[in-house]
Design a protein around this motif. Structure first.
Motif, PDB file in Angstrom:
ATOM      1  N   SER B  10     -91.673  -9.038  33.820  1.00 26.04           N
ATOM      2  CA  SER B  10     -91.733  -9.492  35.157  1.00 26.04           C
ATOM      3  C   SER B  10     -92.463  -8.537  36.157  1.00 26.04           C
ATOM      4  N   THR B  11     -92.229  -7.333  35.723  1.00 25.36           N
ATOM      5  CA  THR B  11     -92.955  -6.287  36.725  1.00 25.36           C
ATOM      6  C   THR B  11     -94.508  -6.270  36.590  1.00 25.36           C
ATOM      7  N   SER B  14     -95.656  -9.388  38.402  1.00 19.13           N
ATOM      8  CA  SER B  14     -95.613  -9.257  39.949  1.00 19.13           C
ATOM      9  C   SER B  14     -96.508  -8.407  40.456  1.00 19.13           C
ATOM     10  N   VAL B  15     -97.019  -7.374  39.707  1.00 19.21           N
ATOM     11  CA  VAL B  15     -98.156  -6.535  40.015  1.00 19.21           C
ATOM     12  C   VAL B  15     -99.658  -7.358  39.747  1.00 19.21           C
ATOM     13  N   ALA B  18     -99.513  -9.314  42.767  1.00 26.29           N
ATOM     14  CA  ALA B  18     -99.905  -8.506  43.984  1.00 26.29           C
ATOM     15  C   ALA B  18    -101.266  -8.278  44.355  1.00 26.29           C
ATOM     16  N   LEU B  19    -102.045  -8.066  43.239  1.00 27.42           N
ATOM     17  CA  LEU B  19    -103.452  -7.621  43.330  1.00 27.42           C
ATOM     18  C   LEU B  19    -104.142  -8.914  43.454  1.00 27.42           C
ATOM     19  N   PHE B  22    -103.750  -9.550  47.119  1.00 25.86           N
ATOM     20  CA  PHE B  22    -104.497  -8.624  48.070  1.00 25.86           C
ATOM     21  C   PHE B  22    -105.698  -9.255  48.077  1.00 25.86           C
ATOM     22  N   LEU B  23    -106.484  -9.729  47.016  1.00 21.60           N
ATOM     23  CA  LEU B  23    -107.790 -10.166  46.803  1.00 21.60           C
ATOM     24  C   LEU B  23    -108.203 -11.334  47.956  1.00 21.60           C
ATOM     25  N   VAL B  25    -106.205 -12.317  50.264  1.00 18.84           N
ATOM     26  CA  VAL B  25    -105.850 -11.974  51.748  1.00 18.84           C
ATOM     27  C   VAL B  25    -107.221 -11.362  52.194  1.00 18.84           C
ATOM     28  N   LEU B  26    -108.074 -10.701  51.221  1.00 22.11           N
ATOM     29  CA  LEU B  26    -109.102 -10.163  51.895  1.00 22.11           C
ATOM     30  C   LEU B  26    -110.220 -11.319  52.251  1.00 22.11           C
ATOM     31  N   MET B  27    -110.213 -12.139  50.975  1.00 21.99           N
ATOM     32  CA  MET B  27    -111.161 -13.292  51.192  1.00 21.99           C
ATOM     33  C   MET B  27    -111.143 -14.133  52.529  1.00 21.99           C
ATOM     34  N   SER B  29    -109.499 -13.096  55.102  1.00 20.52           N
ATOM     35  CA  SER B  29    -109.933 -12.361  56.221  1.00 20.52           C
ATOM     36  C   SER B  29    -111.218 -12.264  56.413  1.00 20.52           C
ATOM     37  N   ARG B  30    -111.799 -12.383  55.351  1.00 17.31           N
ATOM     38  CA  ARG B  30    -113.391 -12.346  55.532  1.00 17.31           C
ATOM     39  C   ARG B  30    -114.000 -13.671  56.297  1.00 17.31           C
ATOM     40  N   ASN B  33    -112.631 -14.106  60.244  1.00 18.53           N
ATOM     41  CA  ASN B  33    -112.360 -13.181  61.159  1.00 18.53           C
ATOM     42  C   ASN B  33    -112.475 -13.172  62.538  1.00 18.53           C
ATOM     43  N   HIS B  34    -112.006 -12.360  63.393  1.00 14.73           N
ATOM     44  CA  HIS B  34    -112.153 -12.446  64.710  1.00 14.73           C
ATOM     45  C   HIS B  34    -112.597 -11.139  65.348  1.00 14.73           C
TER      46      HIS B  34
END
Lengths: 248, 467
Positions: B10-11, B14-15, B18-19, B22-23, B25-27, B29-30, B33-34
């Motif tokens: 499970s760890t 979850s890791v 999470a990764l 993260f990617l 979210v970056l995508m 936000s790219r 973006n404002h």
């Protein structure tokens, strides 16, 4: 969380290490700022003869803020290396984990304490810009965005350092891992020469995102990058702490 | 499966999650973006004019910025500027940074000979921006989205160079190259049409060897007086036939032949002249870094006195220091070049071309009574005069930077009156003058006082705690 925060802050300032770190950072930044101001004044002489433009908000402030960010890369691992590694070595980590606190609260307490030290460090550096502002007009909102960038960069760097510290009982190993990781984060844009990663995820390098902010451009992409990076490593640290429960 | 294994799995999951988050979210936000540019003069944002132009694009445009991979600063600046266009209209504008050395075929296809150029591609249409700068890019976008056909008429009937044919002297390659820049070319005989057609964007008068009839001269003058645009290329032998026109617009082309000793590298007599220096402050030659080649050229320059009121005439290109001129008669009708030092009229840096703008009615002899000329409805006439016609001939058109220079001339001539001008956004210069005392105070405070005060506070606290 407050208890952990107080405990950590006390630990930082009761040891002379934090004070020495802060003062050396201020010495180096002060040295760079003072001589950069002097260089800029020399350049201004050429500008007065009409040879070139001289504007502190273009030629002086953004590179100084970027340099201050780069210097954080060398100082923050020294702040984070002891956060978990020392507790693990001395055996107090298991004790801490038995307290009626969640991993998140422990993490938040330690993280906020480290951020307070960094905040203090950066606040002192403002003195250079206040002096400069008395000599030449400065764009304070732009400077404010630059400092916000430095704080966000610190948050991401501290989170990474905490994660590295949670992996080992050796402070030296934690510091070395943090240095390596942060350096990679700093130069990452140079690795992605083809621009394929950048096209999809944006610039993965901390330098690129900090540079935008130091210029006075507030881009949600840069804010999200630093916050997401901090959140990722705080989460990973929490998982490392949690894993101690089942590893025994 | 033991509890330990379950926990480990499970760890791990979850890791990985999470990764991935993260990617993602970056995508996101790219893509969403404002941006807020908090600098005093919005230095890192596009002007409203550029935003309007890019948002109003009818077809998607891809910008290819040709910059060497080693030019980190240039690529960074290009990324930021082109990124601003993309942010303004992500579905209509995209860009790529291209290293011309790594993609030589692409560079060749778009005839990119100097790094730092941006090619805007929309379907089959392309436009060139000679610099990675907002003004140039927005103007190139405007040209690209300008769907009105820009027609270039080549005057005929006076021994001008033919626009068809494979003969080295013909202008077929020049005429053929017009399409890539959004022009169409056609031949025009003023005696036939009795007027300049209403769709004419530019008239080209390429080396006439006979005088124009007075009626034709009048049609041409009236058209120019009402804001017409003319590209005039002269012949060594017969350039004097156009003195009537040049004189009225404050331009002269003395009956001299330009020779260039440096041009003997072509293995011929020194009849070639290479233009090495260009006007840095004229849109045609700004950032122009290519040499151009002329053959049996005449000097062309603004007259020193008696220019039309409100006119602005600028020499565009000059020869190098080894060029000199002799009377044109010394060459006309001769079998070979004979250089006698006593016949040299001027040496070094001889002007080869001029460009001028003339407010309506600037030329004194315009005939307001003419009813046949159409109304170009432009505020100013523009004329480019080149002291040689060979430079756009089949033989020389694609040599060195001739084609680029010729196309820059046409683009400048057709620039409409609402051409976008975006002022540079550099901050005003605010020099910092420090006295010796102030410098010392800064150093003492920043290098000594503050770090020492912090260190002493630390020692004091440690000492008190132990005490």
């Amino acid at each position: 969380m407050i208890a952990v925060f107080n405990r950590e802050l006390k630990a930082y300032f009761s040891s002379i290490l934090a004070w020495v770190l802060v003062s050396i950072y201020l010495l180096i930044v002060g040295f760079i700022v003072a001589f950069s101001i002097e260089d800029f004044a020399d350049m201004s002489m050429a500008a007065m003869q009409g040879m070139r433009q001289a504007n502190a908000m273009e030629q002086l402030v953004p590179p100084l803020l970027t340099t201050m960010g780069f210097l954080l890369l060398f100082f923050l691992p020294l702040l984070t290396m002891r956060l978990f590694a020392e507790e693990r070595r001395s055996g107090t980590l298991d004790l801490l984990l038995t307290y009626p606190l969640t991993e998140a609260q422990i993490l938040a307490g330690k993280f906020m304490a480290a951020m307070t030290v960094v905040g203090m460090m950066l606040a002192f550096t403002l003195s250079g810009f206040i002096m400069l502002g008395r000599l030449t007009p400065l764009d304070w909102p732009v400077l404010g965005i630059g400092y916000l960038g430095l704080l966000l960069l610190s948050a991401a760097f501290l989170a990474f350092g905490m994660w590295a510290s949670s992996l080992t009982s050796s402070q030296l190993v934690a510091a070395v891992v943090t240095y390596g990781g942060l350096l990679m984060l700093w130069i990452l844009s140079g690795v992605d020469r083809s621009g394929a990663l950048k096209e999809r995820f944006g610039d993965l390098s901390a330098l690129a995102h900090l540079t935008n902010l130091t210029k006075g451009v507030l881009d949600t992409q840069d804010l999200v990058y630093f916050l997401a990076l901090a959140a990722l490593f705080l989460f990973l640290t929490a998982r490392v702490l949690e894993s101690r429960k089942w590893r025994g | 499966m033991t509890a330990k294994t379950r926990f480990a799995i499970s760890t791990l999951i979850s890791v990985v999650l999470a990764l991935a988050i993260f990617l993602v979210v970056l995508m996101i936000s790219r893509q969403n973006n404002h941006k807020w540019d908090l600098t005093r003069n919005q230095r890192f944002s596009l002007s409203q004019q550029s935003l309007d132009v890019v948002r109003d694009l009818k077809e998607p445009v891809e910008a290819l910025a040709f910059l060497a991979e080693t030019d980190d600063a240039g690529r960074q600046a290009a990324s930021e500027l082109l990124g601003n266009y993309k942010s303004a209209a992500p579905e209509k504008f995209s860009f790529q940074l291209v290293d011309p050395r790594k993609s030589p075929l692409l560079a060749r296809k778009h005839e990119v000979r100097m790094p730092g150029q941006v090619i805007l591609v929309s379907g089959a249409q392309t436009q060139r921006s000679t610099a990675v700068a907002e003004e140039e890019l927005t103007n190139a976008l405007l040209r690209l989205s300008d769907l009105t056909e820009k027609k270039v008429y080549f005057l005929s009937g006076h021994g001008e160079r033919a626009i068809q044919g494979n003969d080295p002297d013909c202008l077929a390659r020049f005429q053929g190259g017009l399409a890539a820049e959004g022009f169409t070319g056609a031949s025009l005989n003023l005696l036939e049409t009795k007027q300049v057609p209403s769709d004419a964007s530019i008239l080209v008068l390429a080396g006439p060897t006979r005088q124009m009839l007075p009626a034709e001269q009048q049609i041409l003058k009236t058209w120019l007086d009402q804001g017409g645009r003319l590209l005039l290329t002269l012949e060594l032998e017969t350039g004097g036939h156009l003195d009537w026109l040049l004189k009225e617009y404050g331009i002269q082309s003395p009956a001299e032949a330009i020779l260039d000793e440096q041009a003997q590298m072509f293995g011929t007599e020194p009849v070639y002249a290479v233009a090495l220096a260009y006007a840095a402050d004229h849109p045609i030659t700004r950032n122009f870094g290519l040499n151009t080649l002329f053959r049996l050229a005449r000097p062309v320059e603004p007259v020193s006195e008696g220019q039309p009121e409100g006119a602005s005439i600028l020499p565009l290109a000059h020869t190098g220091p080894y060029a000199f001129s002799i009377p044109a008669d010394d060459l006309v009708g001769k079998d070979r070049v004979e250089i006698r030092s006593d016949r040299v009229i001027r040496k070094g840096s001889i002007p080869l071309a001029v460009a001028g703008t003339f407010p309506k009615g600037a030329a004194p002899a315009a005939n307001p009574a003419s009813e046949t000329a159409p109304e170009p409805s432009r505020p100013e006439a523009r004329i480019v005069v080149v002291g040689d016609t060979d430079f756009v001939s089949n033989e020389l058109f694609e040599v060195l930077g001739n084609k680029d220079l010729a196309m820059n001339m046409l683009n400048w001539l057709t620039e409409s009156e609402d051409r976008i001008t975006i002022r540079p956004k550099d901050e005003a210069s605010q020099p910092l003058i420090l006295s010796q005392t102030q410098t010392s105070q800064i150093k003492v405070l920043l290098i000594l006082a503050i770090p020492l005060a912090v260190l002493l506070t630390g020692f004091l606290m440690a000492f008190r705690r132990r005490g």
